[in-house]
Design an enzyme around this catalytic site. Structure first.
Site, PDB file in Angstrom:
ATOM      1  N   ASP A  32       0.816  -1.127  -0.139  1.00 38.56           N
ATOM      2  CA  ASP A  32      -0.026   0.018  -0.081  1.00 38.56           C
ATOM      3  C   ASP A  32       0.923   1.039   0.065  1.00 38.56           C
ATOM      4  OD1 ASP A  32      -1.665  -2.137   0.467  1.00 38.56           O
ATOM      5  OD2 ASP A  32      -2.837  -1.011   2.130  1.00 38.56           O
ATOM      6  N   ASP A  72      -0.632  -2.699  -4.656  1.00 34.09           N
ATOM      7  CA  ASP A  72      -1.712  -2.866  -3.598  1.00 34.09           C
ATOM      8  C   ASP A  72      -2.654  -1.252  -3.623  1.00 34.09           C
ATOM      9  OD1 ASP A  72      -3.814  -3.359  -1.454  1.00 34.09           O
ATOM     10  OD2 ASP A  72      -2.573  -5.221  -1.020  1.00 34.09           O
ATOM     11  N   ASP A  73      -3.324  -0.916  -2.658  1.00 33.46           N
ATOM     12  CA  ASP A  73      -3.814   0.209  -2.774  1.00 33.46           C
ATOM     13  C   ASP A  73      -2.760   1.565  -2.952  1.00 33.46           C
ATOM     14  OD1 ASP A  73      -6.377  -0.899  -2.493  1.00 33.46           O
ATOM     15  OD2 ASP A  73      -6.193  -0.785  -0.230  1.00 33.46           O
ATOM     16  N   HIS A 117      -3.925  -1.023  -6.782  1.00 30.71           N
ATOM     17  CA  HIS A 117      -5.353  -1.238  -6.709  1.00 30.71           C
ATOM     18  C   HIS A 117      -6.363   0.207  -6.538  1.00 30.71           C
ATOM     19  CE1 HIS A 117      -4.622  -5.673  -4.667  1.00 30.71           C
ATOM     20  NE2 HIS A 117      -3.927  -5.420  -5.911  1.00 30.71           N
ATOM     21  N   ARG A 166     -12.734   3.005  -5.178  1.00 34.32           N
ATOM     22  CA  ARG A 166     -13.495   1.925  -4.618  1.00 34.32           C
ATOM     23  C   ARG A 166     -13.694   2.281  -2.957  1.00 34.32           C
ATOM     24  NH1 ARG A 166     -10.121  -3.818  -3.615  1.00 34.32           N
ATOM     25  NH2 ARG A 166      -8.738  -1.944  -3.326  1.00 34.32           N
ATOM     26  N   LYS A 194     -14.784  -0.142  -0.072  1.00 37.09           N
ATOM     27  CA  LYS A 194     -15.273  -1.452   0.464  1.00 37.09           C
ATOM     28  C   LYS A 194     -15.443  -1.637   1.990  1.00 37.09           C
ATOM     29  CE  LYS A 194     -10.085  -2.818   0.375  1.00 37.09           C
ATOM     30  NZ  LYS A 194      -9.222  -3.846   0.082  1.00 37.09           N
TER      31      LYS A 194
END
Ligand SMILES: *[C@@H]1O[C@H](CO)[C@@H](O)[C@H](O)[C@H]1NC(C)=O
Ligand SMILES: *[C@@H]1O[C@H](CO)[C@@H](O)[C@H](O)[C@H]1NC(C)=O
Ligand SMILES: *[C@@H]1O[C@H](CO)[C@@H](O)[C@H](O)[C@H]1NC(C)=O
Length: 368
Positions: free
Chosen positions: A184, A204-205, A226, A257, A259
């Site tokens: 991340d 990743d994020d 991501h 996103r 989530k």
């Protein structure tokens, strides 16, 4: 000694003693190894020269209020199997000037394609607990998550770089997978945070907001990875007042996103505004709002209230690959409340996704 000299000496001594104590911190501390740190942080200017932090140790700066830090050389971190963090900065009203110097986490030593589930890694690499400004710090090769932000007061991060591009390639431990995983860029759990003009190349994020109020993410560049995420949201947390604007998201799994954990309860995500962003070549989703985490568009829970999610105040354009979904909204029963103003959202390239328990979307013309 004549009486005249004695008077002079007394005057001089008196003058020295009369200097206010606070200015004793008005000095320049110099750090060229970990053993310099404890003395240097007694000064309100701290200059950091290039050195290697021994493996298994945290380079920890606990700074006096109002300190200015100047990074003047690259920092290497020795390789060791441990949990980290590699770097920690604490203090209020700090001016942290990274000057584009590089903090090298030695990722290649740790990466095994499995991230947090694989071998023990320093995770996160950079723990930021200060308030003030944190500028122009360049990080390469973070073993796992890079910046963990848990600030004690208002914080502006600008000109930061997270370059984990070497983690895109497999290595001899990753079984053919990209070696970097769970890298991340920014994980935020704090209020009053601005992250601007920064870039993240990772797996990743780019950003993950886990909790916090009044968070701005603007004019950043996210490559691979991501995308820009709120969540995953667990129980008893609030995310409120988020502005995501002027960002460019390239070659990422998802651009934007939200989530929330399927089993989470008593949490809330509200007042999130996206404007002036572009995303291209998203491989799975342009926009995904999903209450079924860790599943992806599975059976949603409804313990996290989501409201005021708007794409207005400037066009956001999301372009996805042909097989990907432009937008999917997977809410639990009654947990997403609208209407939401999506009049400035434009999507192209792929299919339209699932829409479940979706509030009224003003101005979004997709066939949902
Ligand atoms: C840690 O290992 C990586 C990957 O092998 C290497 O690039 C880096 O130079 C090493 N760090 C140090 C301080 O030796
Ligand atoms: C929404 O969040 C923004 C950014 O934090 C803030 O300026 C604005 O006042 C908030 N609006 C409402 C209705 O709370
Ligand atoms: C699109 O993204 C994928 C990774 O998801 C990458 O392999 C591919 O090269 C990208 N295409 C372009 C045109 O950038």
């Amino acid at each position: 000694m004549g009486i005249f000299s004695l008077v002079l000496i007394s005057l001089f001594t008196f003058a020295k003693a009369a200097v206010p104590r606070a200015t004793s911190n008005n000095c320049v501390g110099t750090i060229s190894s970990l053993s310099d740190v404890s003395a240097a942080v007694q000064c309100t200017t701290v200059n950091i020269h290039s050195f290697t932090v021994p493996g298994g140790r945290t380079f920890s700066l606990d700074l006096l209020q109002g300190t200015t830090v100047n990074v003047l050389g690259d920092i290497q971190f020795g390789n060791a199997t441990w949990k980290g963090p590699l770097f920690l900065v604490t203090g209020q009203d700090i001016t942290f000037n990274g000057n584009g110097q590089v903090f090298d986490g030695g990722g290649g030593y740790y990466w095994d394609g499995l991230g947090a589930k694989g071998s023990t890694k320093p995770n996160p690499m950079m723990k930021i607990k200060m308030s003030g400004t944190f500028s122009d710090v360049h990080v390469v090769n973070s073993p796992a998550r890079c910046f963990s932000i848990n600030n004690v007061g208002p914080l502006v991060i600008s000109g930061a770089v997270v370059d984990d591009s070497q983690g895109d390639y497999p290595n001899d431990k990753s079984n053919g997978r990209p070696a970097g995983h769970n890298t991340d860029g920014f994980d935020v759990s704090g209020n009053d945070v601005v992250i601007r003009k920064s870039s993240v190349i990772n797996q990743d994020d780019c950003l993950a907001i886990n909790r916090g109020k009044n968070i701005v993410f603007e004019d950043n560049y996210c490559h691979g990875g991501h995308g820009v995420s709120i969540g995953s949201i667990t129980s008893d947390v609030v995310v409120e007042g988020v502005i995501v604007q002027g960002n460019e998201v390239v070659n990422s799994v998802t651009a934007f996103r939200i989530k929330t954990d399927k089993t989470a309860t008593n949490s809330r995500v509200s007042n999130v505004t996206y404007s002036g962003n572009t995303a291209r070549n998203c491989s799975s989703y342009g926009l995904l709002i999903d209450q079924s985490y860790p599943a992806v568009v599975g059976t949603p829970g409804n313990g996290v209230a989501i409201s005021d999610i708007n794409f207005n105040q400037g066009s956001t354009e999301l372009s996805v690959v042909q097989d990907a979904q432009m937008v999917a909204v997977n809410c639990g029963k009654n947990s997403c409340t609208g209407p939401w103003d999506w009049s400035d959202l434009k999507t192209s390239g792929g299919k339209i996704g699932k829409f479940q328990n979706t509030p009224t979307l003003i101005g979004y013309a997709a066939p949902y």
